[in-house]
Write a protein that holds these residues in place. Structure first.
Motif, short mmCIF file in Angstrom:
data_model
loop_
_atom_site.label_atom_id
_atom_site.label_comp_id
_atom_site.label_asym_id
_atom_site.label_seq_id
_atom_site.Cartn_x
_atom_site.Cartn_y
_atom_site.Cartn_z
N VAL A 1 38.53 43.73 39.67
CA VAL A 1 39.48 44.54 40.35
C VAL A 1 39.16 45.88 39.24
CG1 VAL A 1 41.17 43.11 41.13
CG2 VAL A 1 41.51 43.86 38.61
N THR A 2 39.14 46.97 39.96
CA THR A 2 38.83 48.43 39.23
C THR A 2 39.99 49.43 39.50
OG1 THR A 2 36.59 48.07 39.45
CG2 THR A 2 37.43 50.37 39.37
N THR A 3 40.62 49.93 38.61
CA THR A 3 41.74 50.83 38.78
C THR A 3 41.00 52.37 38.65
OG1 THR A 3 42.42 50.83 36.39
CG2 THR A 3 43.16 49.15 37.84
N ASN A 4 42.09 53.24 38.63
CA ASN A 4 41.69 54.50 38.31
C ASN A 4 41.70 55.12 36.92
OD1 ASN A 4 44.36 54.47 38.34
ND2 ASN A 4 44.86 56.56 38.73
N ASP A 5 41.87 54.18 36.11
CA ASP A 5 42.06 54.71 34.51
C ASP A 5 41.45 53.67 33.83
OD1 ASP A 5 42.30 56.42 32.37
OD2 ASP A 5 44.24 56.80 32.68
N ALA A 6 41.30 53.82 32.70
CA ALA A 6 40.92 52.63 31.69
C ALA A 6 42.06 51.70 31.44
CB ALA A 6 40.37 53.32 30.17
#
Length: 231
Positions: A54-59
């Motif tokens: 899963v990839t989000t918009n921030d670290a």
């Protein structure tokens, strides 16, 4: 000169209010949001993905226990889980190795620690239709925990619902999976209210200064001798 001074006070007040409003809005904007996933939500998968992500918009923040977690739940009357429960954080992405089992609809449940320290979570489904030659994995009865041996599948064994925690190494309380949105919202409201109060107070001060200077000027004009000669 007086007008410039008053304009300077108004400008400084506006800048202070804008800074406070920006600071108040920052916590609400810091919550990460999901950008993409592997597999893609709603997709049909025909080959073992190997790695789920899963990839989000921030670290993301790295945290112990099951604070960052991905669980893959399979189909069937007796729910089975797949993978080893171990995850890796790389910037905005959380990954875990998973091999799928029997065909059907799978559910991915995930939780990550947002850049502002709050946990955020979600879930999505995809369909597993393995092509010929794909090796199928054997699921386990309970959500896997990284580093712990997997429970054998037994017929009739009740399957616990997946939960997450930010405090311990075991999956315990579902309440920990949801961010404290009410607390964050209350904090935002307080900051915005304080900023608006400063703006109102500053406006009142400017108005009082203007009125006072106007009254002073009027008195000065009244005290001047009338040098106009009589006709």
């Amino acid at each position: 000169m007086r007008i410039r001074r008053l304009l300077g006070i108004g400008t400084l007040t506006g800048m202070l209010a804008a800074a406070l409003l920006g600071f108040a809005a920052a916590p609400a904007q810091a919550h990460n949001t999901l950008v993409s996933s592997n597999p893609v939500a709603g997709s049909v998968v025909t080959e073992q993905p190997g790695t789920f992500a899963v990839t989000t918009n921030d670290a993301l923040l790295e945290a112990g226990g099951s604070s960052n977690a991905i669980q893959v739940r399979g189909p069937g009357a007796e729910t089975l889980y797949y993978g080893d429960g171990c995850t890796t954080v790389s910037g905005p992405t959380l990954t875990t190795p998973v091999a799928l089992g029997q065909p059907g609809e799978y559910t991915v449940i995930w939780q990550v620690i947002s850049a502002d320290g709050h946990p955020i979570d979600g879930e999505f489904t995809f369909t597993w239709q393995p092509a010929d030659g794909q090796e199928l994995a054997t699921g386990v009865a309970a959500p896997p925990v990284c580093g712990e041996s997997q429970a054998p599948v037994e017929s009739g064994t009740p399957t616990p619902e997946p939960t997450f925690t930010t405090q311990t190494d075991s999956l315990e309380t579902p309440e920990a999976s949801a961010p404290d949105e009410s607390s964050a919202a209350s904090s935002d409201i307080l900051w915005i209210g304080a900023a608006l109060a400063i703006v109102v107070v500053a406006a009142v001060i400017v108005l009082l200064v203007v009125r006072r200077r106007s009254a002073t000027n009027d008195r000065s004009r009244d005290d001047r001798p009338d040098d106009t000669p009589a006709e």
